[in-house]
Design a protein around this motif. Structure first.
Motif, short mmCIF file in Angstrom:
data_model
loop_
_atom_site.label_atom_id
_atom_site.label_comp_id
_atom_site.label_asym_id
_atom_site.label_seq_id
_atom_site.Cartn_x
_atom_site.Cartn_y
_atom_site.Cartn_z
N GLY A 350 0.80 -1.21 0.00
CA GLY A 350 0.00 0.00 0.00
C GLY A 350 0.84 1.26 0.00
O GLY A 350 0.52 2.24 -0.68
N ALA A 351 1.94 1.24 0.76
CA ALA A 351 2.81 2.41 0.83
C ALA A 351 3.49 2.67 -0.51
O ALA A 351 3.64 3.82 -0.93
N VAL A 352 3.91 1.62 -1.18
CA VAL A 352 4.54 1.78 -2.49
C VAL A 352 3.54 2.37 -3.49
O VAL A 352 3.88 3.25 -4.29
N GLY A 353 2.30 1.90 -3.42
CA GLY A 353 1.26 2.45 -4.30
C GLY A 353 1.02 3.93 -4.03
O GLY A 353 0.89 4.72 -4.97
N ASP A 354 0.98 4.31 -2.76
CA ASP A 354 0.80 5.72 -2.41
C ASP A 354 1.98 6.56 -2.88
O ASP A 354 1.81 7.67 -3.38
N LEU A 355 3.20 6.02 -2.70
CA LEU A 355 4.39 6.76 -3.12
C LEU A 355 4.37 7.00 -4.62
O LEU A 355 4.67 8.11 -5.09
N ALA A 356 4.00 5.98 -5.39
CA ALA A 356 3.95 6.14 -6.85
C ALA A 356 2.88 7.15 -7.25
O ALA A 356 3.10 8.00 -8.13
N ARG A 357 1.73 7.09 -6.60
CA ARG A 357 0.64 8.00 -6.95
C ARG A 357 0.99 9.45 -6.60
O ARG A 357 0.74 10.38 -7.38
N LEU A 358 1.56 9.67 -5.43
CA LEU A 358 1.82 11.03 -4.98
C LEU A 358 2.99 11.69 -5.71
O LEU A 358 2.99 12.90 -5.93
N THR A 359 4.00 10.89 -6.06
CA THR A 359 5.16 11.47 -6.73
C THR A 359 5.05 11.44 -8.25
O THR A 359 5.77 12.16 -8.95
N GLY A 360 4.17 10.57 -8.77
CA GLY A 360 4.09 10.41 -10.20
C GLY A 360 5.22 9.58 -10.78
O GLY A 360 5.37 9.50 -12.01
N VAL A 361 6.01 8.94 -9.93
CA VAL A 361 7.13 8.11 -10.38
C VAL A 361 6.73 6.64 -10.32
O VAL A 361 6.38 6.15 -9.24
N PRO A 362 6.75 5.91 -11.44
CA PRO A 362 6.44 4.48 -11.39
C PRO A 362 7.44 3.75 -10.52
O PRO A 362 8.66 3.88 -10.70
N ILE A 363 6.95 3.00 -9.54
CA ILE A 363 7.84 2.33 -8.61
C ILE A 363 7.18 1.05 -8.14
O ILE A 363 5.95 0.97 -8.02
#
Length: 445
Positions: A350-363
């Protein structure tokens, strides 16, 4: 010789122990956890040693900067700009106080429509009496700047930082200087500009992290002759002929002519109950966060600035994100910190998904080099001045002094103020020992 026992090794207890030791008292400090700091702690995530609790202090008032200067700690402001994150994109957070801009040129005002901006721009021409009787932050902002500034600029900040709506924030507690400054300047925007100061940061930290402050105070305490016991949870208090005996884990007993409780509210209430003092501790709240370290070249562009408050969740679980490495110049790349609602249990996925969504960086999880899910579960809520006075008087009648965030307020500056209040007590300023009686070095167990 005055034997003082301080129970609790957070910032308030540690600073109390330092000050009393420097005044010549024989001080023993007990901390239930393996390390000192309370809500100011460190953690290693991946290869990064970073703050696990508070990561900055408010510059306003200058009291914390003065303590850092006294301890020889270099300090630094944050880098970059903070954002408000919406479904359609991000806009800058206002440079001001609690989301209120300090200038009509603030880029944050671009979030307003033309009509909304014109309403806010007319604020300096309002009569200074408008809003003078406001009780809450919401009431003042609505009256002087309009509903749009309240909902688009202020409310996202207060919900993200304090987990409170502006309607829940009394001015007397959260911004006591605003109304007097409006009466002086005639404008809310001008008042915020004076409080914030031109070009100044609202927060800063000791270089290396907030936990460096705890390390410096611990060294100062030992140098003043103090005795430190960690993993030493106090279990009960017993009254004796010359004071109070503190019983702790592993059958340890410490005799105190003077006792200071610097714990959270619930442990303080439990200990006072063993002396027959019945207190109802105020409620607490939980702050839940995740720290991630990642290897991803795209993060070097700081796509979210120094961080963002989530103004419009839209499927994002996090309430706010800090790009720790972008915010603090000393931090290794790339460290992110996200805060979550207290009832959630954030997972790595869930945290990785939030990080990708908030930064716009695919991760993906494969890019993550470290992950920690943290919870501060005894964060105090505010109590009224009358409640605070009554609690202190009850404890004082039993021979116990109290300091700590649940009474003095969260933050380093309130902790310093609470310790200063304790230092005004008569026994603190009495001559505790002759020079020959004083220990020359402290100890730590």
């Amino acid at each position: 010789m005055t034997q003082v026992v301080v129970v609790g090794g957070g910032i308030a207890g540690l600073l109390t122990a330092v000050r009393l030791g420097e005044r010549g008292h024989s001080v023993t400090l007990l901390e239930a956890q393996p390390q000192l700091g309370g809500m100011i702690t460190s953690i290693t995530v991946g290869d990064a040693l970073v703050d696990a609790g508070a990561e900055a202090y408010a510059v306003r008032g200058g009291t914390v900067r003065a303590l850092c200067d006294e301890l020889g700690l270099a300090v630094a402001p944050p880098r970059g700009t903070s954002q408000l994150w919406w479904q359609h994109g991000s806009n800058p957070m206002a440079t001001g106080v609690l989301g209120i801009p300090s200038s009509l040129d603030d880029p944050a005002l671009e979030a307003l429509s033309s009509d909304e901006y014109q309403l806010a721009a007319a604020e300096p021409q309002l009569d200074r009496a408008v809003g003078a009787d406001s009780i809450t932050l919401a009431e003042l902002v609505r009256l002087r700047l309009g509903e749009a500034v309240l909902t688009k600029l202020v409310a996202p900040v207060t919900r993200g930082v304090y987990a409170l709506s502006p309607e829940q924030m009394p001015l007397a507690e959260f911004a006591p200087q605003l109304l007097p400054k409006i009466a002086q300047t005639g404008s809310l925007i001008a008042a915020v500009a004076q409080l914030r100061g031109p070009g100044s940061a609202a927060v800063e930290q000791p270089v290396g992290g907030m936990f460096r402050l705890i390390e410096a105070l611990r060294e100062r305490f030992i140098a003043a002759g103090g005795t430190l016991h960690t993993n030493a949870a106090a279990t009960r208090l017993e009254r004796g002929a010359s004071g109070i005996t503190v019983c702790a884990a592993d059958d340890l007993r410490f005799n105190a002519n003077q006792l200071v409780l610097a714990t959270a509210a619930q442990p303080a209430a439990r200990l006072l109950a063993t002396l027959g003092v019945e207190l109802t501790p105020p409620p607490v709240r939980t702050i839940r966060s995740v720290i991630l370290t990642a290897k991803k070249p795209e993060f070097a562009a700081h796509p979210i600035g120094s961080g963002a408050v989530v103004a419009e969740p839209d499927g994002v679980g996090a309430k706010a994100i800090t790009h720790y490495s972008a915010k603090w110049s000393w931090a290794p790349e790339h460290v992110f910190r996200m805060t979550y609602p207290p009832h959630t249990r954030p997972t790595l996925e869930g945290a990785v998904g939030d990080l990708a969504r908030l930064t716009g960086v695919p991760i993906t999880a494969a890019d993550i080099t470290g992950f920690a899910s943290l919870a501060l579960e005894s964060v105090p809520t505010r109590i009224s001045p009358a409640e605070r006075t009554a609690i202190r008087e009850q404890a004082s009648a039993a021979g116990v002094a109290l300091v700590g965030a649940w009474l003095d307020g969260n933050g380093i500056a309130p902790a310093i103020a609470g310790v200063a209040q304790l230092l005004e007590r008569d026994w603190v300023n009495s001559a505790p020992a002759s020079a020959g009686d004083m220990p020359h070095t402290g100890s730590e167990t």
